[in-house]
Enzyme design. Structure first.
Site, short mmCIF file in Angstrom:
data_model
loop_
_atom_site.label_atom_id
_atom_site.label_comp_id
_atom_site.label_asym_id
_atom_site.label_seq_id
_atom_site.Cartn_x
_atom_site.Cartn_y
_atom_site.Cartn_z
N MET A 19 14.43 28.36 -1.28
CA MET A 19 14.13 28.50 0.15
C MET A 19 15.39 28.91 0.90
O MET A 19 15.49 28.73 2.12
CB MET A 19 13.58 27.18 0.71
CG MET A 19 12.25 26.79 0.06
SD MET A 19 11.22 25.75 1.08
CE MET A 19 12.29 24.36 1.34
N GLY A 20 16.36 29.47 0.18
CA GLY A 20 17.59 29.92 0.84
C GLY A 20 18.51 28.76 1.15
O GLY A 20 18.39 27.69 0.57
N HIS A 23 23.38 26.93 -2.29
CA HIS A 23 24.60 26.20 -2.61
C HIS A 23 24.85 26.33 -4.11
O HIS A 23 24.10 27.05 -4.80
CB HIS A 23 24.47 24.73 -2.18
CG HIS A 23 23.21 24.06 -2.66
ND1 HIS A 23 22.97 23.81 -3.99
CD2 HIS A 23 22.10 23.65 -1.99
CE1 HIS A 23 21.78 23.25 -4.12
NE2 HIS A 23 21.23 23.14 -2.92
N GLY A 25 24.24 24.56 -6.55
CA GLY A 25 23.10 24.21 -7.40
C GLY A 25 22.24 25.45 -7.66
O GLY A 25 21.89 25.76 -8.81
N HIS A 26 21.93 26.18 -6.58
CA HIS A 26 21.15 27.41 -6.75
C HIS A 26 21.92 28.43 -7.59
O HIS A 26 21.35 29.11 -8.45
CB HIS A 26 20.86 28.05 -5.39
CG HIS A 26 20.03 27.22 -4.46
ND1 HIS A 26 20.54 26.65 -3.33
CD2 HIS A 26 18.72 26.85 -4.52
CE1 HIS A 26 19.59 25.98 -2.70
NE2 HIS A 26 18.47 26.08 -3.41
N GLN A 142 9.00 17.81 -8.61
CA GLN A 142 8.58 19.21 -8.45
C GLN A 142 8.56 19.95 -9.79
O GLN A 142 7.59 20.65 -10.12
CB GLN A 142 9.52 19.90 -7.47
CG GLN A 142 9.35 21.41 -7.41
CD GLN A 142 10.18 22.05 -6.31
OE1 GLN A 142 9.79 21.98 -5.16
NE2 GLN A 142 11.30 22.67 -6.64
N ARG A 176 19.84 20.34 2.54
CA ARG A 176 19.72 19.42 3.68
C ARG A 176 20.99 18.59 3.90
O ARG A 176 21.10 17.93 4.92
CB ARG A 176 18.51 18.50 3.49
CG ARG A 176 17.18 19.25 3.65
CD ARG A 176 15.98 18.32 3.64
NE ARG A 176 14.77 19.00 4.06
CZ ARG A 176 13.83 19.49 3.23
NH1 ARG A 176 13.98 19.37 1.93
NH2 ARG A 176 12.77 20.09 3.71
O1 PAF Z 1 12.67 23.79 -4.42
C1 PAF Z 1 12.46 24.61 -3.52
O2 PAF Z 1 13.40 25.18 -2.92
C2 PAF Z 1 11.03 24.95 -3.14
O3 PAF Z 1 10.22 23.83 -3.20
C3 PAF Z 1 10.44 26.11 -3.94
C4 PAF Z 1 10.32 25.77 -5.42
C5 PAF Z 1 11.31 27.34 -3.78
C6 PAF Z 1 9.04 26.44 -3.44
O4 PAF Z 1 9.05 26.82 -2.09
#
Ligand code: PAF
Length: 271
Positions: A19-20, A23, A25-26, A142, A176
């Site tokens: 979701m942009g 950081h 982690g991504h 998730q 966040r």
């Molecule tokens: O983890 C997230 O950032 C979101 O839940 C995802 C998997 C991109 C779905 O919108």
């Protein structure tokens, strides 16, 4: 079209849905995909259907320019940044719901959240047709729900869960975290400290899972500035709370610090 062209060249596609507000982690997910896949797609979409009416959809950080630079530096070949109307036509009526796994923990505190997540992830999978998809362990529930969905709906996609990336003081990286005031930021380290305590108790004592859960709850509810949602030890496949020790378990925490809801977890090995 880009993915299909890559496939025609014999390249496998890895997708990193985000979701942009990226950081480290991504970045670790994109870098892992870069190592394992010939073509890497990152997606950036602040998905409205996974936010509740009183949640932070409108104020969720949107940092597209910086995100694109990070994607490129981490090795993404393509970044998909759809608008809400690209993703959800006016007449959309279809949801993907993973029933049982979505009902507890985050699902109980955020009704409808996981329906939004599984639906958008299913759509991203259909659009990008990846061979592999990369998710962070920080969102433990998730990744489990997405694994269930992929298995139940026969998506030909391998789900790869990557380790949590932490700040030097242990705080799990999250988009966040930037909401936290300096004082809240200091308090937030209690979450990872509590997980460390749970790990140590599991490895070095004979306490039951229920007893360790209780110690986690006592520690967090006794910390000023923390409003505890849950802290428990659960089965890592079903997320059912555990009473007894079992070889592998997961310790999960969710808490509000100021106005910010944070989650964290750690896999536990009992002796
Ligand atoms: O983890 C997230 O950032 C979101 O839940 C995802 C998997 C991109 C779905 O919108």
């Amino acid at each position: 079209m880009a993915v299909r062209a890559a496939r025609l060249q014999g390249r496998q596609t890895g997708i990193v849905p985000t979701m942009g507000a990226l950081h480290e982690g991504h970045v670790s997910l994109i870098e892992r995909a870069r190592v394992e896949c010939g073509f890497v797609v990152a997606t950036i979409f602040v998905n409205p259907t996974q936010f509740g009416p009183n949640e932070d959809f409108t104020k969720y950080p949107r940092t597209l320019d910086a995100d694109l630079q990070m994607c490129e530096a981490a090795g993404a070949d393509l970044v998909f940044t759809p608008s809400a109307s690209d993703m959800y036509g006016q007449h959309a009526q279809t949801f993907v719901r993973v029933t049982k796994l979505s009902e507890s923990l985050e699902g109980a505190h955020r009704p409808g959240h996981f329906d939004g997540v599984s639906t958008v992830v299913a759509k991203l999978f259909n659009i990008a047709e990846p061979d592999r998809a990369y998710f962070g362990q920080k969102d433990f529930q998730q990744q489990l729900i997405i694994r269930r969905m992929v298995s139940d709906l026969d998506f030909p996609i391998e789900i790869i869960t990557c380790p949590i990336v932490r700040e030097a003081d242990g705080l799990a990286m999250s988009s966040r975290n930037r909401y936290l005031t300096p004082e809240e930021r200091a308090t937030a380290t209690e979450l990872s400290q509590t997980l460390k305590m749970a790990q140590k108790l599991a490895a070095e004592t004979q306490l039951s899972a229920a007893e360790i859960s209780q110690r986690m709850q006592q520690r967090l509810s006794g910390t000023p500035g923390i409003e505890l949602s849950y802290a428990l030890i659960a089965d890592p496949e079903t997320l059912e709370p555990l009473e007894d020790r079992q070889v592998t378990a997961v310790a999960l925490i969710a808490a509000r610090i100021g106005k910010t809801r944070l989650i964290d977890n750690e896999i536990l090995q009992f002796r």
